[in-house]
Design a protein around this motif. Structure first.
Motif, short mmCIF file in Angstrom:
data_model
loop_
_atom_site.label_atom_id
_atom_site.label_comp_id
_atom_site.label_asym_id
_atom_site.label_seq_id
_atom_site.Cartn_x
_atom_site.Cartn_y
_atom_site.Cartn_z
N SER A 1 -4.04 48.38 17.08
CA SER A 1 -2.67 47.91 17.02
C SER A 1 -2.59 46.41 17.27
O SER A 1 -1.86 45.68 16.58
CB SER A 1 -1.82 48.66 18.05
N LEU A 2 -3.36 45.92 18.27
CA LEU A 2 -3.38 44.49 18.57
C LEU A 2 -3.94 43.70 17.39
O LEU A 2 -3.41 42.64 17.02
CB LEU A 2 -4.20 44.23 19.83
N LYS A 3 -5.02 44.21 16.79
CA LYS A 3 -5.64 43.54 15.64
C LYS A 3 -4.65 43.46 14.48
O LYS A 3 -4.51 42.41 13.83
CB LYS A 3 -6.90 44.30 15.23
N TRP A 4 -3.97 44.55 14.22
CA TRP A 4 -3.00 44.58 13.11
C TRP A 4 -1.86 43.60 13.37
O TRP A 4 -1.46 42.85 12.47
CB TRP A 4 -2.47 46.01 12.98
N ALA A 5 -1.34 43.61 14.63
CA ALA A 5 -0.25 42.70 14.95
C ALA A 5 -0.68 41.24 14.88
O ALA A 5 0.08 40.37 14.42
CB ALA A 5 0.29 43.02 16.35
N THR A 6 -1.92 40.96 15.30
CA THR A 6 -2.43 39.59 15.29
C THR A 6 -2.66 39.10 13.87
O THR A 6 -2.26 37.97 13.51
CB THR A 6 -3.75 39.51 16.09
N GLU A 7 -3.30 39.93 13.05
CA GLU A 7 -3.62 39.52 11.69
C GLU A 7 -2.37 39.32 10.83
O GLU A 7 -2.39 38.56 9.86
CB GLU A 7 -4.53 40.56 11.04
N ASN A 8 -1.30 40.00 11.18
CA ASN A 8 -0.06 39.91 10.39
C ASN A 8 1.04 39.15 11.13
O ASN A 8 2.21 39.27 10.77
CB ASN A 8 0.43 41.32 10.02
N SER A 9 0.62 38.40 12.16
CA SER A 9 1.62 37.74 12.99
C SER A 9 2.46 36.74 12.20
O SER A 9 3.66 36.58 12.46
CB SER A 9 0.94 37.02 14.16
N GLY A 10 1.84 36.05 11.23
CA GLY A 10 2.60 35.09 10.43
C GLY A 10 3.75 35.76 9.71
O GLY A 10 4.89 35.27 9.72
N GLU A 11 3.44 36.89 9.07
CA GLU A 11 4.49 37.62 8.34
C GLU A 11 5.55 38.14 9.30
O GLU A 11 6.76 38.02 9.02
CB GLU A 11 3.85 38.79 7.58
N PHE A 12 5.09 38.69 10.43
CA PHE A 12 6.05 39.28 11.38
C PHE A 12 6.94 38.22 12.01
O PHE A 12 8.16 38.38 12.11
CB PHE A 12 5.30 40.05 12.47
N ILE A 13 6.34 37.08 12.41
CA ILE A 13 7.12 36.02 13.03
C ILE A 13 8.06 35.40 12.01
O ILE A 13 9.22 35.06 12.31
CB ILE A 13 6.19 34.96 13.65
N GLY A 14 7.54 35.25 10.78
CA GLY A 14 8.41 34.70 9.73
C GLY A 14 9.63 35.56 9.50
O GLY A 14 10.76 35.06 9.37
N ALA A 15 9.39 36.89 9.47
CA ALA A 15 10.52 37.81 9.27
C ALA A 15 11.49 37.73 10.44
O ALA A 15 12.72 37.77 10.25
CB ALA A 15 10.00 39.24 9.11
N ALA A 16 10.94 37.62 11.66
CA ALA A 16 11.80 37.53 12.84
C ALA A 16 12.61 36.24 12.82
O ALA A 16 13.80 36.24 13.16
CB ALA A 16 10.94 37.60 14.10
#
Length: 396
Positions: A353-368
């Motif tokens: 879960s941490l790896k997935w969140a870290t690798e996609n952090s750009g997309e997630f933060i951008g969406a936020a």
């Protein structure tokens, strides 16, 4: 939480207590230690039986287990071991079945021939006869556990229509494990009767070298008797002490290591790995007999043992009292916090879960951030609309 398919952990409590401290407090501290292990999620604690030499001061593991069971909730408690040549087999069987009921199935029955020759000398038993007597007693006990009525006579006990008053609480009866060190006798007995094995010298050089041989002996003997050995019932024993750093661990064990080494070397000089001109603690660490270091060092030791015997069921830390009690408890806590999860695969989902969140952090933060900007824009638009509406009302 089930431990099926996971490496269990626990202690092998002889115990070892120097002759310069109060024995009553030492035994109370042993009980407190088992309570601590129960709270930390350890699965097993095995308690020894000894009658001489002054250090290993528990004469009846059954009495200790009865007290420990009332202070704990989940941990299983084993005799490590009952020296069968010292006991009438009917009496030994009755005590274990009573404990099976008192603990509601948490007792395990470890058996052996007796470790200290001085015990046998006091009882007038020839040391050379101890292993044969152990086999004679165990075979009777297993029949009694199964509900049989037994008549048997040997040179040292006689039973006439002997039977147990209580059926076992456990199904079909408490787990039975036989001590095994360097010789193949324990492996043969375990294979013949389908028993567990307690490899009490698993990290000692001779014991480590014999591990694979004795396990092969057990498997071969089991096959000859129509059985299959279960590696989950194989328990390996070795000394460990953990701290945050190797330097701290080494400093902490200086508290009691030399006293333990003097005692252990006196009763069993061949049981220690020594090298001419080398610090005894360094020699034990470098040979792999002991881990004195960090949780990472403990993980490396367990992986080394898994390479020798893949799929073995439990690692039992030898309770040696090398460090003071607070540092000893801290060592077991560090093992529970950082070593057990590795072999239980407890954090695999978290790591993924941490790896997935870290690798996609750009997309997630951008969406936020986009969502935040949209919220701000919406709020501004609403405020502008309110202001416009007020202006229109004022004009009217």
């Amino acid at each position: 939480m089930t431990t099926e398919g996971k490496l269990r952990s626990g202690i092998f409590l002889a115990p070892f207590h120097p002759v310069d401290e109060d024995p009553t407090l030492a035994i109370r501290r042993d009980l407190e230690l088992v309570e601590w292990l129960d709270k930390q999620g350890y699965e097993e604690a095995w308690i020894g039986e000894h009658h001489s030499a002054g250090y290993e001061i528990i004469a009846s593991p059954e009495l200790f287990i009865a007290a420990a069971a009332e202070r704990t909730e989940r941990i299983k408690l084993g005799t490590g071991v009952v020296s069968l040549p010292y006991h009438n087999p009917l009496m030994a069987a009755n005590r274990i079945i009573q404990l099976d009921h008192q603990t509601r199935g948490r007792v395990m029955f470890g058996v052996g021939p007796g470790l200290l020759p001085s015990d046998a000398f006091m009882l007038g038993i020839e040391v050379a006869k101890q292993r044969d007597r152990m086999v004679e007693a165990l075979e009777v006990i297993l029949r009694l556990f199964k509900g049989e009525t037994v008549s048997a006579e040997t040179e040292w006990f006689k039973l006439q229509n002997a039977r147990l008053q209580l059926r076992p609480f456990s199904t079909p009866h408490p787990e039975v494990a036989v001590a095994s060190s360097v010789t193949p006798s324990g492996g043969k007995l375990a294979g013949r009767h389908g028993l567990g094995m307690l490899c009490v010298a698993a990290t000692n050089t001779a014991g480590y070298d014999a591990l694979g041989i004795n396990w092969d002996v057990a498997q071969k003997t089991a096959a000859e008797n129509g059985r299959v050995m279960d590696p989950a019932r194989l328990r390996l024993v070795g000394p460990m002490h953990l701290a945050e750093t190797r330097e701290e661990a080494r400093a902490q064990v200086r508290y009691g290591f030399d006293k333990w080494r003097h005692y252990f070397g006196s009763i069993n000089p061949m049981g220690l790995d020594t090298q001419e001109g080398k610090d005894p603690l360094d020699a034990m660490i470098e040979s792999g007999q002991a881990v004195v270091g960090t949780p990472e060092d403990a993980i490396a030791q367990l992986e080394r043992l898994q390479q020798k015997i893949p799929g073995f069921g439990a690692f039992l830390m030898l309770a040696h009292n090398w460090a003071n009690f607070e540092n000893t408890k801290r060592s077991y806590e560090l093992f529970a916090r950082h070593v057990k999860p590795k072999f239980h695969r407890a954090n695999e989902a978290r790591e993924a879960s941490l790896k997935w969140a870290t690798e996609n952090s750009g997309e997630f933060i951008g969406a936020a951030m986009n969502a935040a900007l949209q919220t701000i824009a919406k709020h501004q638009a609403e405020e502008e609309a309110k202001a416009k509406a007020k202006g229109t009302q004022a004009a009217d």
